[in-house]
Enzyme design. Structure first.
Site, PDB file in Angstrom:
ATOM      1  CB  CYS A 192       6.320   6.529  -6.176  1.00 54.50           C
ATOM      2  SG  CYS A 192       4.760   6.560  -5.254  1.00 54.50           S
ATOM      3  CE1 TYR A 201       2.595   1.434   3.209  1.00 51.74           C
ATOM      4  CE2 TYR A 201       1.925   3.514   4.213  1.00 51.74           C
ATOM      5  CZ  TYR A 201       2.695   2.811   3.298  1.00 51.74           C
ATOM      6  OH  TYR A 201       3.554   3.491   2.469  1.00 51.74           O
ATOM      7  CG  ASP A 223       2.651   3.267  -2.413  1.00 51.33           C
ATOM      8  OD1 ASP A 223       2.924   3.021  -1.232  1.00 51.33           O
ATOM      9  OD2 ASP A 223       2.975   4.321  -2.972  1.00 51.33           O
ATOM     10  CG  HIS A 224      -0.161   4.963   0.180  1.00 54.54           C
ATOM     11  ND1 HIS A 224      -0.030   6.294  -0.104  1.00 54.54           N
ATOM     12  CD2 HIS A 224       1.002   4.608   0.798  1.00 54.54           C
ATOM     13  CE1 HIS A 224       1.143   6.732   0.307  1.00 54.54           C
ATOM     14  NE2 HIS A 224       1.789   5.719   0.859  1.00 54.54           N
ATOM     15  CG  HIS A 251       6.567   2.678  -3.727  1.00 48.99           C
ATOM     16  ND1 HIS A 251       6.725   3.699  -2.803  1.00 48.99           N
ATOM     17  CD2 HIS A 251       7.427   1.700  -3.361  1.00 48.99           C
ATOM     18  CE1 HIS A 251       7.646   3.335  -1.915  1.00 48.99           C
ATOM     19  NE2 HIS A 251       8.096   2.138  -2.240  1.00 48.99           N
ATOM     20  CG  HIS A 270       9.350   7.671  -2.755  1.00 53.33           C
ATOM     21  ND1 HIS A 270       8.489   8.722  -2.960  1.00 53.33           N
ATOM     22  CD2 HIS A 270       8.574   6.548  -2.693  1.00 53.33           C
ATOM     23  CE1 HIS A 270       7.248   8.264  -3.023  1.00 53.33           C
ATOM     24  NE2 HIS A 270       7.272   6.947  -2.870  1.00 53.33           N
TER      25      HIS A 270
END
Length: 355
Positions: free
Chosen positions: A238, A327, A313-314, A267, A200
């Site tokens: 990401c 999350y 992702d977030h 991500h 990552h």
């Protein structure tokens, strides 16, 4: 594309029953969270995760993450012990059917934010990073309460100061050397059991607190992939980590590394990059909500043969939800549905163009 979703185990407020109701959901991304970094995961814990996930009709094929012990990153004499434990964990998750392991090589701090509930105009809250707030903090001296997600519970204040101090004399080249040493031991073990390792990018993708960071841009990703130049040594693309810097063309990188077969995990999240290096705010996945063209990134992946795992992702906190910052269920579920739509559009666009 295999749609996936991160789950933090039995203590997660977002349940497997919630997740399986998201259309197209294929894989749960999780890990063993009750074992100290550097130690071997029990086969029983791994088997329990697999059973829980499969009972809910999904697959356990991605681990995020098996953390890399700081002594490996620092190149300390006991790193070989921790590397062997790491290889054993790879073997054990492979036995359970895992195909991909996401990890990072960031010194001390995982993804770093200065606010975990920054209010947006629509009433949602989000993660944000403001450079002036980071610049005001010195982990070796400050007693301020800067939140450092992923590590604030792992160290006491004195412990944090100690490990940061150990990195003060480390150069980027030394960190590169320690990463290569790690890869040369770990990638052969991964190849033997069919695991793709997916590093990552550093988040954010620049140095913080004077610590070296090296997985930051296209040049450094090229260098990384050549350290052990085999397909199992790949990346987690990401979009938020790379996209928070205007120097990174994320769609171009997606096309390049997908064509090479070196993207094993993605991500997807959107960020609004603030002017003059002031930082960034995480936003809803929709392209118009931030600085990234999410369709162009998905299209680049699709058109260049990506067939790996992808997850929203977030997410923001919306509709009054509370829980682990970034999350929650609702916004990530919206993100997953958006990714499904973008992928379907890319598929149909390519099909139409080939007629």
């Amino acid at each position: 594309m295999k749609l996936s979703f991160r789950w933090y185990g039995q203590e997660d407020k977002v349940t497997l029953d919630n997740i399986r109701q998201i259309p197209g959901m294929h894989t749960i991304v999780t890990a063993v969270y009750d074992v100290a970094v550097g130690q071997v995961w029990s086969k029983e814990s791994i088997a329990r995760l697999k059973q829980q996930i499969e009972e809910n009709g999904m697959h356990f094929e991605v681990v995020e993450s098996i953390p890399v012990h700081e002594d490996i990153k620092l190149g300390k004499p006991d790193r070989d012990l921790y590397i062997e434990n790491y290889c054993e964990n790879i073997r054990r998750v492979a036995e359970a059917g895992v195909k991909c392991v996401c990890y990072n090589f960031m010194p001390v701090f995982d993804w770093t934010r200065t606010e975990l509930a920054h209010p947006l105009p629509d009433g949602s809250t989000t993660l944000a990073y403001y450079q002036e707030q980071v610049d005001a903090v010195n982990p070796l001296e400050s007693d301020s309460d800067l939140t450092l997600p992923g590590w604030d519970a792992s160290y006491s204040r004195e412990g944090l100061r100690s490990v940061v101090a150990q990195y003060q004399s480390m150069t980027e080249e030394k960190l590169w050397a320690n990463l290569q040493y790690f890869l040369e031991k770990v990638i052969p073990a991964a190849r033997e059991c069919g695991i793709n390792m997916a590093i990552h990018e550093d988040d954010p993708c620049w140095s913080i607190f004077g610590l070296p960071r090296i997985i930051t841009d296209e040049k450094n990703l090229d260098r990384f992939l050549k350290l052990v130049d085999v397909p199992n040594n790949g990346i987690t693309l990401c979009t938020g980590s790379l996209g928070c810097s205007c120097r990174n063309d994320v769609a171009k990188m997606a096309a390049k590394y997908a064509a090479m077969g070196r993207i094993h995990f993605v991500h997807m999240r959107n960020v609004a990059v603030l002017p003059d290096g002031k930082g960034f705010e995480e936003r809803a996945h929709l392209s118009s909500c931030g600085s990234l063209d999410m369709y162009e990134i998905i299209k680049a992946l699709h058109d260049n043969g990506f067939d790996g795992y992808i997850r929203p992702d977030h997410g923001r906190m919306i509709w009054g939800e509370t829980g682990r910052p970034g999350y929650g269920l609702y916004d990530r579920a919206l993100g997953a549905t958006y990714l499904n739509g973008l992928w379907e559009a890319a598929e149909k666009n390519k099909r139409t163009a080939s007629k």
